[in-house]
Structures are given as C-alpha cells and as structure tokens.
Design a protein around this motif. Structure first.
Motif, short mmCIF file in Angstrom:
data_model
loop_
_atom_site.label_atom_id
_atom_site.label_comp_id
_atom_site.label_asym_id
_atom_site.label_seq_id
_atom_site.Cartn_x
_atom_site.Cartn_y
_atom_site.Cartn_z
N TRP A 1 10.23 5.72 -9.63
CA TRP A 1 11.49 6.45 -9.75
C TRP A 1 12.03 6.77 -8.36
N GLU A 2 13.32 6.99 -8.28
CA GLU A 2 13.93 7.29 -6.99
C GLU A 2 13.89 8.79 -6.76
N ASP A 3 13.22 9.19 -5.68
CA ASP A 3 13.11 10.60 -5.30
C ASP A 3 14.21 10.90 -4.28
N GLU A 4 15.28 11.46 -4.74
CA GLU A 4 16.42 11.72 -3.87
C GLU A 4 16.15 12.83 -2.86
N ASP A 5 15.09 13.61 -3.06
CA ASP A 5 14.76 14.70 -2.14
C ASP A 5 13.78 14.27 -1.05
N SER A 6 13.30 13.04 -1.10
CA SER A 6 12.32 12.57 -0.12
C SER A 6 12.93 12.51 1.27
N THR A 7 12.19 13.04 2.25
CA THR A 7 12.68 13.05 3.64
C THR A 7 11.75 12.30 4.59
N ASN A 8 10.73 11.66 4.07
CA ASN A 8 9.77 10.96 4.91
C ASN A 8 10.39 9.68 5.46
N LEU B 1 2.27 12.70 -12.53
CA LEU B 1 1.83 13.24 -11.25
C LEU B 1 2.11 12.23 -10.14
N LEU B 2 2.66 12.71 -9.05
CA LEU B 2 3.04 11.86 -7.92
C LEU B 2 1.80 11.32 -7.21
N LEU B 3 1.75 10.00 -7.03
CA LEU B 3 0.67 9.37 -6.27
C LEU B 3 1.08 9.11 -4.82
N GLY B 4 2.33 8.77 -4.59
CA GLY B 4 2.80 8.47 -3.25
C GLY B 4 4.12 7.73 -3.31
N GLU C 1 0.86 -1.19 0.00
CA GLU C 1 0.00 0.00 0.00
C GLU C 1 0.89 1.24 0.00
N LEU C 2 0.57 2.19 -0.84
CA LEU C 2 1.36 3.42 -0.91
C LEU C 2 1.22 4.21 0.38
N VAL C 3 2.31 4.81 0.82
CA VAL C 3 2.29 5.73 1.96
C VAL C 3 2.39 7.14 1.42
N ASN C 4 1.96 8.08 2.22
CA ASN C 4 1.92 9.49 1.79
C ASN C 4 1.13 9.64 0.49
N LEU C 5 -0.02 8.97 0.44
CA LEU C 5 -0.86 9.01 -0.75
C LEU C 5 -1.26 10.45 -1.05
N ASN C 6 -1.00 10.89 -2.25
CA ASN C 6 -1.35 12.24 -2.69
C ASN C 6 -2.81 12.21 -3.16
#
Length: 182
Positions: free
Chosen positions: A97-104, A122-125, A34-39
């Motif tokens: 894709w790898e989000d190198e700026d993610s801090t969660n 568009l980002l889903l999570g 399940e995706l976390v931080n679902l947009n």
C-alpha cells in the motif's frame, strides 16, 4: 474402534512454504527487493506466531537436530549452520500500500505489511525507492498480484562434529527480508 497411535491429535501443522521460488522461476517479469526500514518487532511477532501455531520449533531442538543430521555430518561435513526459520517460510498474507506519510529518503512510499493472525495488518517495512515505478505499474495492472517473501538471518545453531560428538552453539545473524512481486 482402534485408534492409530502414530498420529497424535494435538500435533501442530507444518509451516507453509512461501511461493518465492515459484514466482522467481515461473514468472517472466517480477520485482525482487530487500525491504528497507525492516520493522524487526513486527517480523519477530510474525515468527513467534509461527512458532506457536506450527511445528517449526520441533525440528530445531538439539535432540531433533542430533537425530536428523548425525549421519549427514559423518559423511560430508564437520560443521553446519542450521537456521531456526527456513528462508522460504510463509509469513502470511502480504499486502502492499502507498504510505503517504512516509518521510524516509531511502525507501519508497510503498509499504509492506502482513496480516497478523489473519486479522491485524502490521507493517514489515518499505520497498527501496529504486523499485517504485515498477511496483506501481504492477499495482495498477488488472492482473492479480503475486507476492512472496524470502527470509535471511535470525537465530541459528552452529552444529559441529568433532571427536565423534555433536556440539551445538547458539548464534544469531541480522534479519533481512526480501519480497518478490509479479
């Protein structure tokens, strides 16, 4: 030339079905999370686009539901939950894709997006951190990646059969989006 009146030229197509079940039961090794931080904004945007471009809303009206389920309710049920969006609805092309700026801290750095109107990603999570190594191995492999979604929640109608009459009550459950990758 006589035109077939049963076919309407401006009829919207059926929504596509996500290959979630095909992957789950057809692949020997997969990741299901399940995706976390679902947009929610982007998810609802995708679903609204499907409402505009497919006939998904046509079968959700009180009139359509009344016609389609009255006999079913008479035989087997007194109450049903009918969701606006089926769980296996195809949202569109999904990319990882790898989000190198993610801090969660709860999520991995592997972001999940979809191609809105086949143009704009568009980002889903994000995938949960527990699956980072497995997904990274899949991304690094030479074989083509299979990705599908499974949607839970959203708007639904509680359909009640009482005193030989159907009653529709609009409700909503929180969205949960699952991703399967093989």
């Amino acid at each position: 030339m006589v035109q077939d009146s049963s076919k309407q030229p401006n009829q919207k197509p059926e929504p596509l079905i996500s290959p979630y079940e095909d992957i789950k039961y057809g692949e020997p090794w997969y990741v299901d999370a399940e995706l976390v931080n679902l947009n929610l904004h982007n998810l609802k945007k995708a679903l609204a686009y499907l409402d505009q471009t497919t006939n998904i809303g046509d079968t959700y009206s009180d009139e359509a539901l009344s016609h389609n389920i009255q006999m079913l309710l008479l035989r087997d049920y007194e109450e049903l939950e009918i969701y606006h969006y089926p769980m296996d609805i195809y949202l569109g092309q999904i990319t990882l894709w790898e989000d190198e700026d993610s801090t969660n801290e709860e999520a991995s750095r592997i972001a999940v997006s979809y191609l809105y109107q086949n143009q704009i990603p568009l980002l889903l999570g994000y995938l949960p951190d527990d699956y980072t190594l497995q997904v990274q191995n899949l991304l690094d492999s030479d074989r083509p990646l299979k990705v599908a979604t499974f949607l839970e929640g959203g708007p639904y109608k509680n359909v009640i059969w009482e005193n030989d009459q159907l009653t529709f009550v609009e409700k909503e459950k929180s969205y949960h989006l699952h991703l399967i990758i093989a």
